[in-house]
Design a protein around this motif. Structure first.
Motif, PDB file in Angstrom:
ATOM      1  N   GLY A  71       0.830  -1.207   0.000  1.00 38.83           N
ATOM      2  CA  GLY A  71       0.000   0.000   0.000  1.00 38.83           C
ATOM      3  C   GLY A  71       0.856   1.245   0.000  1.00 38.83           C
ATOM      4  N   ASP A  72       0.352   2.306  -0.640  1.00 41.61           N
ATOM      5  CA  ASP A  72       1.112   3.549  -0.767  1.00 41.61           C
ATOM      6  C   ASP A  72       0.811   4.537   0.353  1.00 41.61           C
ATOM      7  OD1 ASP A  72       2.213   2.583  -3.095  1.00 41.61           O
ATOM      8  OD2 ASP A  72       0.625   3.435  -4.357  1.00 41.61           O
ATOM      9  N   HIS A  73      -0.298   4.308   1.078  1.00 42.81           N
ATOM     10  CA  HIS A  73      -0.664   5.225   2.166  1.00 42.81           C
ATOM     11  C   HIS A  73      -0.484   4.514   3.501  1.00 42.81           C
ATOM     12  CE1 HIS A  73      -2.921   6.730  -1.309  1.00 42.81           C
ATOM     13  NE2 HIS A  73      -2.959   7.905  -0.708  1.00 42.81           N
ATOM     14  N   ALA A  74      -0.593   5.296   4.577  1.00 50.07           N
ATOM     15  CA  ALA A  74      -0.696   4.687   5.909  1.00 50.07           C
ATOM     16  C   ALA A  74      -2.079   4.054   6.023  1.00 50.07           C
ATOM     17  CB  ALA A  74      -0.517   5.757   6.979  1.00 50.07           C
ATOM     18  N   PRO A  75      -2.187   2.934   6.729  1.00 46.34           N
ATOM     19  CA  PRO A  75      -3.521   2.347   6.916  1.00 46.34           C
ATOM     20  C   PRO A  75      -4.322   3.168   7.924  1.00 46.34           C
ATOM     21  CG  PRO A  75      -1.894   1.108   8.171  1.00 46.34           C
ATOM     22  CD  PRO A  75      -1.136   2.181   7.426  1.00 46.34           C
ATOM     23  N   SER A  76      -5.630   2.963   7.920  1.00 45.78           N
ATOM     24  CA  SER A  76      -6.509   3.610   8.898  1.00 45.78           C
ATOM     25  C   SER A  76      -5.892   3.586  10.293  1.00 45.78           C
ATOM     26  CB  SER A  76      -7.837   2.844   8.918  1.00 45.78           C
ATOM     27  OG  SER A  76      -8.527   3.109  10.114  1.00 45.78           O
ATOM     28  N   SER A  77      -6.117   4.662  11.042  1.00 44.43           N
ATOM     29  CA  SER A  77      -5.563   4.711  12.401  1.00 44.43           C
ATOM     30  C   SER A  77      -6.245   3.707  13.325  1.00 44.43           C
ATOM     31  CB  SER A  77      -5.683   6.130  12.957  1.00 44.43           C
ATOM     32  OG  SER A  77      -6.985   6.616  12.771  1.00 44.43           O
ATOM     33  N   ASP A  78      -7.323   3.081  12.873  1.00 45.67           N
ATOM     34  CA  ASP A  78      -8.002   2.051  13.663  1.00 45.67           C
ATOM     35  C   ASP A  78      -7.520   0.641  13.317  1.00 45.67           C
ATOM     36  OD1 ASP A  78      -9.914   3.658  15.213  1.00 45.67           O
ATOM     37  OD2 ASP A  78     -10.706   4.190  13.251  1.00 45.67           O
ATOM     38  N   THR A  79      -6.467   0.530  12.495  1.00 41.00           N
ATOM     39  CA  THR A  79      -6.029  -0.788  12.028  1.00 41.00           C
ATOM     40  C   THR A  79      -5.676  -1.730  13.186  1.00 41.00           C
ATOM     41  OG1 THR A  79      -5.262   0.168   9.955  1.00 41.00           O
ATOM     42  CG2 THR A  79      -4.358  -1.983  10.535  1.00 41.00           C
ATOM     43  N   ALA A  80      -5.029  -1.209  14.231  1.00 44.76           N
ATOM     44  CA  ALA A  80      -4.645  -2.084  15.361  1.00 44.76           C
ATOM     45  C   ALA A  80      -5.878  -2.729  15.991  1.00 44.76           C
ATOM     46  CB  ALA A  80      -3.874  -1.289  16.411  1.00 44.76           C
ATOM     47  N   ALA A  81      -6.977  -1.962  16.082  1.00 40.15           N
ATOM     48  CA  ALA A  81      -8.210  -2.516  16.664  1.00 40.15           C
ATOM     49  C   ALA A  81      -8.777  -3.620  15.772  1.00 40.15           C
ATOM     50  CB  ALA A  81      -9.239  -1.398  16.851  1.00 40.15           C
ATOM     51  N   HIS A  82      -8.839  -3.366  14.459  1.00 42.88           N
ATOM     52  CA  HIS A  82      -9.344  -4.379  13.521  1.00 42.88           C
ATOM     53  C   HIS A  82      -8.472  -5.639  13.599  1.00 42.88           C
ATOM     54  CE1 HIS A  82     -12.073  -1.800  10.849  1.00 42.88           C
ATOM     55  NE2 HIS A  82     -11.532  -0.925  11.675  1.00 42.88           N
ATOM     56  N   ALA A  83      -7.129  -5.442  13.575  1.00 42.67           N
ATOM     57  CA  ALA A  83      -6.202  -6.578  13.570  1.00 42.67           C
ATOM     58  C   ALA A  83      -6.381  -7.411  14.838  1.00 42.67           C
ATOM     59  CB  ALA A  83      -4.760  -6.071  13.444  1.00 42.67           C
ATOM     60  N   HIS A  84      -6.566  -6.735  15.969  1.00 40.90           N
ATOM     61  CA  HIS A  84      -6.755  -7.453  17.235  1.00 40.90           C
ATOM     62  C   HIS A  84      -7.989  -8.359  17.152  1.00 40.90           C
ATOM     63  CE1 HIS A  84      -6.248  -7.961  21.634  1.00 40.90           C
ATOM     64  NE2 HIS A  84      -7.557  -8.167  21.590  1.00 40.90           N
ATOM     65  N   VAL A  85      -9.074  -7.829  16.567  1.00 41.25           N
ATOM     66  CA  VAL A  85     -10.304  -8.624  16.449  1.00 41.25           C
ATOM     67  C   VAL A  85     -10.042  -9.861  15.578  1.00 41.25           C
ATOM     68  CG1 VAL A  85     -12.685  -8.655  15.585  1.00 41.25           C
ATOM     69  CG2 VAL A  85     -11.812  -6.626  16.807  1.00 41.25           C
ATOM     70  N   ARG A  87      -7.258 -11.431  15.034  1.00 38.79           N
ATOM     71  CA  ARG A  87      -6.358 -12.385  15.712  1.00 38.79           C
ATOM     72  C   ARG A  87      -7.110 -13.223  16.743  1.00 38.79           C
ATOM     73  NH1 ARG A  87      -2.908  -8.044  16.247  1.00 38.79           N
ATOM     74  NH2 ARG A  87      -3.127  -7.998  18.509  1.00 38.79           N
ATOM     75  N   HIS A  88      -8.119 -12.605  17.383  1.00 36.58           N
ATOM     76  CA  HIS A  88      -8.791 -13.281  18.498  1.00 36.58           C
ATOM     77  C   HIS A  88     -10.127 -13.893  18.131  1.00 36.58           C
ATOM     78  CE1 HIS A  88      -5.710 -10.942  20.536  1.00 36.58           C
ATOM     79  NE2 HIS A  88      -5.781 -11.878  21.470  1.00 36.58           N
ATOM     80  N   ARG A  89     -10.629 -13.591  16.925  1.00 35.80           N
ATOM     81  CA  ARG A  89     -11.918 -14.140  16.508  1.00 35.80           C
ATOM     82  C   ARG A  89     -11.796 -14.737  15.113  1.00 35.80           C
ATOM     83  NH1 ARG A  89     -16.861 -12.422  19.030  1.00 35.80           N
ATOM     84  NH2 ARG A  89     -17.754 -13.673  17.349  1.00 35.80           N
ATOM     85  N   PRO A  90     -11.358 -15.995  15.035  1.00 36.84           N
ATOM     86  CA  PRO A  90     -11.185 -16.611  13.703  1.00 36.84           C
ATOM     87  C   PRO A  90     -12.479 -16.698  12.903  1.00 36.84           C
ATOM     88  CG  PRO A  90     -10.757 -18.199  15.486  1.00 36.84           C
ATOM     89  CD  PRO A  90     -10.910 -16.863  16.127  1.00 36.84           C
ATOM     90  N   ASP A  91     -13.634 -16.589  13.585  1.00 35.04           N
ATOM     91  CA  ASP A  91     -14.934 -16.625  12.901  1.00 35.04           C
ATOM     92  C   ASP A  91     -15.260 -15.301  12.216  1.00 35.04           C
ATOM     93  OD1 ASP A  91     -15.012 -15.609  15.613  1.00 35.04           O
ATOM     94  OD2 ASP A  91     -17.194 -15.513  15.423  1.00 35.04           O
TER      95      ASP A  91
END
Ligand SMILES: [Zn+2]
Length: 223
Positions: A71-85, A87-91
């Protein structure tokens, strides 16, 4: 593999238009992400890019720790929250965040939206719960989402003093939950202006939710 990523990039770009269409977002607030099926990857909106300028090409591909893979831009500043979900919710295959007006007004009061409409029993199967207050910047928002929705039927959580996060089996389901969350938050708010709202009995909520998940909608014809 690259075909799958292309498809997910297109889906995520297109679904951002739905946030605008249903008036859930203003300016560059809000974001949609999707898991790349079978991979430890997600696709999410770039940070600070106008909704009109979102395309499949400028979506950001990240790993499940939120690091940019492509990607050429920074990802959304909420990316850490999405990634955490993810990682912890395979469904979970999709996550949406908005500051939609009525739902965020409930979040500002720290009050769950009570389950007082059959449409709420259908889509949420319970009240829409309130999650903790958490500052952006680490995975404390993600932890709050996962802990609040753990064992809860609702695909939406009102993060205290902030806004809405929704989850779904895919990104479209998470967008639908965000649309429905704002709709019922608005209706229950309006009902409250004229008096007390009447709770639905728990066993009716169970029955409605079961029917909605298992019977409702178009089903393939029997062979
Ligand atoms: Zn936010």
């Amino acid at each position: 593999m690259s075909d799958t990523i292309e498809l997910i990039r297109r889906q995520v770009a297109d679904l951002h238009r739905e946030l605008v269409r249903y008036r859930l977002v203003v300016w560059t607030a809000g974001n949609v992400s999707a898991r790349v099926p079978g991979e430890d990857l997600l696709v999410i909106k770039p940070s600070g890019v106008a909704y009109d300028e979102l395309t499949p090409r400028n979506m950001i591909l990240c790993d499940l720790d939120g690091n940019v893979v492509e990607g050429d831009h920074a990802p959304s500043s909420d990316t850490a929250a999405h990634a955490h979900v993810y990682r912890h919710r395979p469904d979970v295959g999709g996550v949406v965040h908005t500051h939609s007006t009525y739902a965020s007004a409930w979040a500002a009061r720290g009050e769950a939206v009570p389950c007082v409409l059959t449409a709420m029993a259908d889509e949420f199967g319970a009240e829409i719960p309130v999650g903790p207050f958490a500052l952006i910047g680490d995975d404390s928002i993600g932890r709050g989402i996962v802990e609040t929705l753990d064992g809860h039927r609702s695909p939406a959580v009102l993060m205290r003093n902030h806004g809405v996060f929704t989850i779904g089996k895919d990104a479209e389901a998470a967008v639908k939950a965000a649309v429905m969350c704002e709709d019922v938050a608005r209706t229950v708010h309006l009902a409250r202006q004229l008096g007390e709202v009447q709770p639905l009995p728990a066993d009716d909520i169970d029955r409605l939710n079961f029917r909605y998940r298992n019977v409702y909608g178009q089903r393939p014809a029997a062979q």
